[in-house]
Design an enzyme around this catalytic site. Structure first.
Site, mmCIF file in Angstrom:
data_model
loop_
_atom_site.group_PDB
_atom_site.id
_atom_site.type_symbol
_atom_site.label_atom_id
_atom_site.label_comp_id
_atom_site.label_asym_id
_atom_site.label_seq_id
_atom_site.Cartn_x
_atom_site.Cartn_y
_atom_site.Cartn_z
ATOM 1 C CG HIS A 1 -1.830 -1.106 1.356
ATOM 2 N ND1 HIS A 1 -2.786 -1.375 0.417
ATOM 3 C CD2 HIS A 1 -1.956 -2.059 2.316
ATOM 4 C CE1 HIS A 1 -3.478 -2.448 0.786
ATOM 5 N NE2 HIS A 1 -2.985 -2.889 1.932
ATOM 6 C CG HIS B 1 3.030 5.879 5.996
ATOM 7 N ND1 HIS B 1 2.692 5.828 7.321
ATOM 8 C CD2 HIS B 1 2.011 6.527 5.375
ATOM 9 C CE1 HIS B 1 1.516 6.400 7.494
ATOM 10 N NE2 HIS B 1 1.090 6.837 6.330
ATOM 11 C CG HIS C 1 -0.339 8.705 1.653
ATOM 12 N ND1 HIS C 1 -1.188 7.634 1.618
ATOM 13 C CD2 HIS C 1 0.012 8.868 2.948
ATOM 14 C CE1 HIS C 1 -1.362 7.168 2.851
ATOM 15 N NE2 HIS C 1 -0.644 7.893 3.685
ATOM 16 C CG HIS D 1 0.756 10.753 6.654
ATOM 17 N ND1 HIS D 1 -0.325 10.080 6.137
ATOM 18 C CD2 HIS D 1 0.592 12.057 6.325
ATOM 19 C CE1 HIS D 1 -1.122 10.951 5.521
ATOM 20 N NE2 HIS D 1 -0.584 12.148 5.615
ATOM 21 C CB THR E 1 -5.698 8.280 5.566
ATOM 22 O OG1 THR E 1 -4.365 7.778 5.414
ATOM 23 C CG2 THR E 1 -5.668 9.616 6.274
ATOM 24 C CB THR E 2 -5.105 2.785 5.583
ATOM 25 O OG1 THR E 2 -4.511 2.697 6.880
ATOM 26 C CG2 THR E 2 -4.175 3.515 4.632
#
Ligand code: NAG
Ligand code: NAG
Ligand code: NAG
Ligand code: NAG
Ligand code: NAG
Ligand code: NAG
Ligand code: NAG
Ligand code: NAG
Length: 604
Positions: free
Chosen positions: A104, A132, A134, A158, A240-241
């Site tokens: 992801h 991590h 995005h 993040h 957000t996941t």
């Protein structure tokens, strides 16, 4: 942001102590066990459970009301003076333990119990476990999760921390159990190709569920670079996941990290993952705050020319503006044309004497506004025909000078030093509806003049009422002192503080004669100037110490916050039969003007 949450069942079956629990989390976060994590069969694109389906996943909070990410609309952000500097521990150390592609995102796991975050308005110390990313795709489509005024940055980083001492399970069940620091990443043409971002991106790999462990010579500060860490937004949101737990105190920094676009391209290229970001979610009832250092955009309108695109002669050009209409406010009240109306009887004031009805005081950038507790204060009678709920009151003023005049309404072309507007909404209508209804709002306007300083200080209104000098209504200077003391706490535009001092509206108005007033149909005096106001302008003025009045321009730093008077067109001004007060010296008659007011900041 993302962090993996292991299913509670798998934890329940093992009798884990605190430490083991933590290791399990870290193990899971490697991705090796990702299949067993709750909602592990989700994705951003190309599977059954894309973001719109996440709310349907078993045990998911993704359909909740405080979800992340969001679009940060800076014109609705409020400055919060409590959002002071962060304290970061060991952000300069080389603490990256591993870098993994979990299918992801790319996640960098940190050495345990080394890195900490506190301050920044967070209620506790948080222990940092991972960061991590995005991102978008190889065609440079942007992929940040948060947006700012509709703008999506190329990437977002993040940094995830858990409230110190809490397990992941406890943290995800706690409304602020997790603190995430979000950094936008901006693509530049000419950024450094040989710095820490080069080093980090050289470790990206396409093999899912693999973990690289070398001695990474990179600190978090190396990656953050020279971003100003005192400028940030704060709101309460979620992971957000999936499972989107509503457990996150979000920090989104205002300044982006600038990274060369070729290095940004390595994220989709080397991992094979594209467009790994969740769409923005509804804000619902939430407020986004900003630290005092964060620059917020100036409002598009202002009173004079100097610092905005639309001065008061151009307000009619603003979108959705009614400012060019024919029943605008304020006006000059020409007393000899006012028509006596016997239906203009006494008002009924409910809870005007409540000393705890004021909820907060805020600096809107155009005025100082006191917001009242909902459904507490009311006004009716006075020929209004409806019961109105009192929403707020605010002020208009001039410059820092004893001679300054800053009222909005004028009486026989005389302007007063200040004007106070008590804004009321028809109780049977919602605000949106009231703004479209000719009598949806009722504003009570009071002129404010300098008190006779020889007898002003600390006097209570009742004492003065005994002698009843006709030309000098007095108000409780103690209440005005308490109120103006708050001004120093709201220097910043859009800052707001709670009012805890005991102050009632009656205290502020004192014994001003409320039976004598003018009445006309008008508008809000600030954009969008909705023609929805029944105006009451009281003839007698409230008397306040001049030094306290001057605190408004001094503490806010802006002055002459009043709209020029507007044409009456074919409107009639009505008047009560009573004059301001019993016959008195001529000066009294000058005071008989009325006031009206109403600026409104409708974001109540
Ligand atoms: C916060 O940090 C900034 C820059 O690092 C510094 O200038 C400022 O004095 C700090 N404020 C406080 C209250 O420590
Ligand atoms: C920060 O790093 C130092 C040096 O390794 C370590 O001794 C200290 O415990 C760390 N701080 C925290 C809060 O863990
Ligand atoms: C983002 O990068 C572009 C291109 O280098 C630059 O023009 C822009 O100013 C940057 N934005 C910010 C907020 O730094
Ligand atoms: C790029 O980063 C390296 C390592 O941090 C530094 O030595 C070099 O001066 C930087 N170059 C530029 C042009 O900023
Ligand atoms: C780590 O990077 C710094 C510059 O960022 C460099 O001076 C140092 O030699 C590097 N150390 C190792 C072990 O590579
Ligand atoms: C507003 O701006 C216009 C154009 O810049 C100018 O002509 C006008 O005098 C200004 N009016 C006021 C009230 O400042
Ligand atoms: C202000 O009061 C509200 C409750 O009315 C509370 O939730 C909030 O935390 C208070 N804010 C401050 C800064 O004390
Ligand atoms: C305001 O307008 C309404 C209808 O448009 C009218 O009935 C009322 O008399 C007006 N009030 C005043 C004070 O002009």
């Amino acid at each position: 942001m993302k962090i993996l949450i292991q299913p509670t069942e798998s934890l329940g079956t093992r009798d884990l102590n605190h430490k083991m629990h933590h290791s399990l989390l870290l193990y899971l976060s490697l991705g090796a066990l990702v299949k067993f994590a709750a909602g592990s069969d989700w994705c951003y694109n190309g599977c059954d459970h894309t973001p719109s389906e996440w709310p349907q996943l078993h045990g998911s909070f993704c359909g909740g009301k405080r979800q992340s990410p969001i679009d940060i609309v800076t014109s609705h952000v409020k400055t919060d003076p409590n959002l002071l500097n962060f304290t970061f521990v060991n952000f300069s150390k080389h603490v990256i333990k591993s870098i993994e592609n979990n299918g992801h995102t790319v996640k960098c796991r940190l050495e345990e119990n080394e890195v900490e975050v506190s301050g920044g308005g967070l209620t506790d110390t948080y222990s940092t476990i991972q960061f991590h990313f995005h991102w978008g795709d190889t065609e440079y489509h942007p992929g940040s999760e948060h947006k700012i005024d509709g703008h999506r940055y190329p990437m977002e980083m993040h940094i995830v921390s858990l409230k110190k001492g809490l397990t992941v399970e406890q943290a995800t069940a706690n409304s602020d159990g997790i603190a995430v620091l979000g950094f936008f990443i901006n693509a530049t043409e000419d950024g450094n190709m040989s710095g820490p971002w080069n080093l980090l991106t050289s470790h990206l790999m396409s093999n899912k569920d693999t973990e690289g462990t070398t001695n990474y010579n990179i600190s978090i500060n190396d990656l953050i670079g020279n971003v100003d860490l005192t400028k940030f937004y704060r709101y309460m949101g979620s992971l957000t996941t999936p499972s989107c737990n509503e457990a996150v105190a979000w920090t989104v920094f205002h300044e982006p990290i600038n990274v060369n676009k070729e290095l940004i391209k390595r994220f989709p290229m080397k991992t094979g993952l594209v467009n790994v970001f969740r769409p923005v979610q509804e804000l619902n009832e939430r407020q986004v705050s900003a630290s005092p250092a964060t620059p917020l955009p100036p409002s598009p309108w202002c009173y004079d020319d100097h610092h905005c695109a639309y001065n008061s002669s151009l307000w009619h050009l603003l979108s959705h503006s009614h400012c060019g209409g024919e029943r605008q406010s304020p006006i000059n009240i020409v007393t000899k044309t006012a028509v006596i109306d016997e239906h203009l009887d006494a008002f009924t004031y409910t809870k005007f004497d409540d000393k705890n009805a004021i909820k907060s005081i805020t600096n809107s950038g155009h005025s100082v506004k006191c917001v009242l507790k909902e459904d507490t204060v009311e006004v009716s009678g006075g020929g209004l025909g409806y019961v109105y709920s009192t929403l707020q009151f605010h002020f208009h003023w001039g410059a820092v000078s004893h001679e300054s005049q800053g009222s909005e309404h004028m009486v026989d072309s005389k302007r007063y030093p200040m004007e106070m507007h008590i804004v009321n909404k028809r109780k049977d209508l919602k605000l949106e509806k009231a703004l479209e209804t000719p009598n949806g709002l009722a504003v009570l306007g009071f002129f404010i003049e300098a008190a006779d300083t020889t007898k002003s200080s600390g006097g209570s209104s009742s004492e003065h009422q005994e002698t009843h000098p006709p030309s000098s209504s007095t108000s409780d200077m103690g209440a005005w002192k308490k109120l103006t003391k708050y001004l120093s706490a709201i220097h910043n535009i859009r800052s707001e503080v709670n009012v805890t001092e005991e102050i009632s509206i009656d205290d502020l108005l004192g014994n001003v004669n409320r039976a004598a007033y003018y009445r006309y149909n008008g508008s809000l005096t600030t954009p969008s100037c909705n023609e929805a106001v029944v105006w009451t302008v009281f003839k007698e003025s409230v008397k306040v110490d001049q030094d306290l009045m001057m605190l408004f321009p001094i503490q806010t730093g802006y002055h002459n916050v009043f709209r020029p008077t507007q044409s009456l067109h074919d409107r009639t001004i009505f008047s009560t039969t009573s004059a301001a007060s019993a016959p008195g010296p001529i000066i009294l008659f000058l005071l008989l003007a009325c006031l009206c007011a109403f600026p409104l900041n409708l974001r109540l």
